[in-house]
Design an enzyme around this catalytic site. Sequence first.
Site, mmCIF file in Angstrom:
data_model
loop_
_atom_site.group_PDB
_atom_site.id
_atom_site.type_symbol
_atom_site.label_atom_id
_atom_site.label_comp_id
_atom_site.label_asym_id
_atom_site.label_seq_id
_atom_site.Cartn_x
_atom_site.Cartn_y
_atom_site.Cartn_z
ATOM 1 N N LYS A 90 0.913 -1.206 0.142
ATOM 2 C CA LYS A 90 0.033 -0.074 0.018
ATOM 3 C C LYS A 90 0.969 1.219 -0.108
ATOM 4 C CE LYS A 90 -4.078 -1.821 0.227
ATOM 5 N NZ LYS A 90 -5.162 -1.574 -1.021
ATOM 6 N N GLU A 112 -9.948 5.880 3.386
ATOM 7 C CA GLU A 112 -10.605 4.377 3.707
ATOM 8 C C GLU A 112 -9.574 3.498 3.853
ATOM 9 O OE1 GLU A 112 -9.173 3.046 0.507
ATOM 10 O OE2 GLU A 112 -9.967 4.867 0.391
ATOM 11 N N SER A 379 1.549 -9.728 -1.103
ATOM 12 C CA SER A 379 1.161 -8.289 -1.098
ATOM 13 C C SER A 379 1.330 -7.656 0.339
ATOM 14 C CB SER A 379 -0.217 -8.029 -1.393
ATOM 15 O OG SER A 379 -1.145 -8.772 -0.731
#
Length: 401
Positions: A90, A112, A379
């Site tokens: 991220k 969010e 990830s």
Amino acid sequence: MTMLPNADGFFGEYGGQFLPAEVLPVVAELAEAYERYRDDDDFLADFKRLLKHFSGRPTPLYFCGNLTRQLGGARIYLKREDLNHLGAHKVNNTIGQILLAKRMGKTRIIAETGAGQHGVATAATAALMGMECTVYMGAEDIERQKLNVFRMEMMGAKVVPAMSGQRTLKEAVDEAIAAWVADAGESFYLLGSAVGPHPYPEMVRDFQSVIGREARKQILELEGRMPDYLVACVGGGSNAIGLFHPFLEDEGVRMQGVEPAGRGLTPGNHAATLSLGTPGVLHGFKSYVLQDDKGEPAPVYSISAGLDYPGVGPEHSYLKDIGRAEYVSASDAEAVHAFFTLSRSEGIIPALESSHALAQALKLAPTLGQDKIVIVNLSGRGDKDVAQIQRMLHEGTITDR
């Protein structure tokens, strides 16, 4: 394929801006700014510098020798996004977007989050840049991811629970967008996945494509050729499109996105949007959407807080329709099995999101010859999920076998 989206933000029939008239100028300001800075030398230099010195890139491409021998098939590599600062992919995107926000003169970041990884990355980059940060998170996800909530708060972010609907990621997006539009002059909405109205799907993909560019270079150095398969989990789809995009023109490279089959492929028990959804509009863009009989977003579920979203990025919808990527699903039980399998075979604890991709790799690799290569996008790391898994084991709702 690599030239999309078009000027209106469409990948084929998917994407675009399906927004109320009063919101269009807010999004237009963002699109204009991204177009201005995306190829700016100073902007790109700042982006690359922070990827290296703040996030710790490049992340390694790791050969799973033990797991490969255990399965007896294709060679399995992991793109180690779990080794990024903060433990997930991220941060690649939050660095890029917050640099854009600073150039736009914004002072407040709104975001969010589902599993909390995007929220943590946003809180960290906002702290780095000295910006106010508010993160909207579903109340249900807050309970599942208390560690990440505390991490956000430690770095100065305000975490606001979304109390409507299912109280998960969709509702967090709803409330974050409303807060952004209400304060568009000072606020920047830092969207965490390759979804939303144009330019977000393109912008997030571009920032996350560092994953695929590195993996492409690394596999050529390690194996002297392209991989046979790329595998990544898909909720909104940012980690998957980040891995896939730099390989789109390599025709021999097959791509598999793995969605959450949850407790089973019946209504309300999964979030397999590309497998069972239909085209529709959600959060200002057109894509595949899980919808009820009234055309409203359907209830969704996944053991993983980062995958329970009833939509998906428009570029994934396009790749599905043209057959360039295949989308499959993995159940909660399969993801948990993969979670423990990687932990025990390689000493690497994967995030539950990434465990869905690993579950597919566990099924795929034994069907392929030993000369084949599979790259799985790891990830995120599983620290955030350990308490949840421990509690579910104690309750008997899952098994570690």
